[in-house]
Design an enzyme around this catalytic site. Structure first.
Site: not given
Ligand code: AOF
Ligand code: ZN
Length: 372
Positions: A59, A175, A177, A230, A305
């Site tokens: 945003e 495998s 190709w 493992t 695999g």
């Molecule tokens: C949004 N817009 O593009 C994304 C969001 O630590 P911060 O401030 O970056 O917040 C991370 C959290 O924000 C993330 O865990 C998720 O809930 C949200 N991501 N939110 O408004 C965005 N990437």
């Molecule tokens: Zn945000």
């Protein structure tokens, strides 16, 4: 309140979803969010997705690069805007400050730090909010992140490359190709949109793979490489170990693994994590997935695999199967893509919903959602 969306909302949201989708794998532990801003005059005046490693949020980028006045505009966003201060400032507050009049959201953010607070803040500030537009499509993009914040585990996607009759190798294991160049390039693209890629030690021993993304310009978008080993059989001169300084590498091994070997691998830049072993002698997948979630990986790609694919498919909820199928026939003596599932009747097995088919020059990539 959820309202029925119109076609115009869906069109703009689809654009935002495409932006989010193509940016998957680039946003670290943050979800990849898409945002489109449409002016009062119904013109797209900005579009963006979450920045590299999760900052800035979509945003904020969209608002900052808007090419016209955004007062009174509608914002389409694929995940609920946040309203907390984390590594980034609150988006809902920013939208209100910029006098956005309507926000259309695809899916609610279940991160406890968000969880409806963004929507509430917008509504309390007299912004019109509509949710649930193309939510199913959005969930295919946000699902890994939402799964991790709710259950502590990433989404698991499987990649299979097979002949038209579903075989992944000749009887002797050859495998190369089965699928064509375009399929193999697309396979590299898939690596770039996942946060981590997982294979078993047998794949390392037989193919000596690098497991990075080798598409030009996208090498730095390679996922973290995870090997299930493992008894720590990985050779020090394998490509994985030799490139561990360049690409993040994690090896899962059992609780009794040799301390000396672990120390040696750690010196070579490999992170070694120990988990318990189950009765059938496989490593405990549940513990592995929780560790992968803890590391902040939202989307995990399983590349083989055959044994690993089978155990994930039978014991865990796999989200998607990316199935490349080629124009070759191998026959009954070839190796099957999937091992024994020991089904008593057809109904018990995984049920697939085809969500996309791409023609890759006479190979096909079918993307299935696994419905259980
Ligand atoms: C949004 N817009 O593009 C994304 C969001 O630590 P911060 O401030 O970056 O917040 C991370 C959290 O924000 C993330 O865990 C998720 O809930 C949200 N991501 N939110 O408004 C965005 N990437
Ligand atoms: Zn945000």
């Amino acid at each position: 309140m959820k309202i029925t969306s119109n076609n115009e909302d869906k069109r703009y949201m689809r654009y935002a979803l495409n932006l989010a989708k193509r940016n998957l794998g680039n946003t670290g532990k943050n979800p990849s969010v898409g945002c489109v801003i449409v002016s009062k005059e119904k013109k797209i005046i900005s579009a963006a997705s979450t920045g590299l490693n999760g900052s800035p949020h979509a945003e904020k980028i969209a608002i900052e690069k808007s090419c016209a006045d955004i007062e009174g505009a509608t914002v389409y966003v694929t995940l609920e805007p946040c309203n907390h201060s984390g590594e980034n400032p609150p988006c809902a507050e920013l939208l209100v400050k910029e006098k956005i009049s309507r926000v259309v959201i695809s899916q609610k953010d279940d991160n406890p730090l968000v969880d409806g607070k963004g929507i509430k803040y917008l509504k309390d500030s007299d912004v019109i909010v509509d949710t649930g537009v193309l939510e199913e499509e959005a969930n295919l993009i946000n699902g890994g992140f939402l799964n991790r914040v709710k259950n502590g585990k990433p989404n698991i996607n499987i990649k299979i490359a097979s002949s038209a009759d579903g075989k992944t190798a000749l009887r002797d294991g050859k495998s190369k190709w089965i699928t064509n160049d375009l399929s193999r390039n697309y396979g590299h693209r898939l690596r770039s949109t996942h946060d981590a890629i997982l294979v078993g030690i047998n794949t390392v021993l037989s193919d000596n793979p690098m497991l990075n993304c080798r598409l030009e310009g996208l090498q730095n978008r390679s996922p973290c490489r995870i090997i299930l080993d493992t008894t720590l059989r990985i050779p020090e001169d394998s490509k994985i170990i030799k490139t561990a300084k360049e690409f993040n590498t994690i090896i899962f091994t059992n609780l009794n693994a040799s301390r000396k070997k672990i120390k040696k691998l750690e010196r070579l830049n490999v992170k070694v994590l120990r988990v318990s072993q189950l009765e059938d002698s496989y490593l405990n997948i549940d513990e592995i997935l929780l560790e992968i979630g803890k590391a902040g990986f939202n989307n995990l790609l399983i590349e083989g695999g055959h044994t690993i694919i089978t155990s994930f498919l039978s014991s865990e909820k796999v989200k998607l199967i990316y199935w490349f199928s080629s124009d070759k026939i191998i026959g009954g003596d070839g190796l099957s893509s999937i091992g024994n599932l020991n089904l008593q009747n057809i109904k018990e097995g995984p049920n697939l919903k085809l969500i996309e088919i791409i023609n890759l020059n006479n190979n096909y990539l079918k993307t299935y959602e696994v419905l259980k």
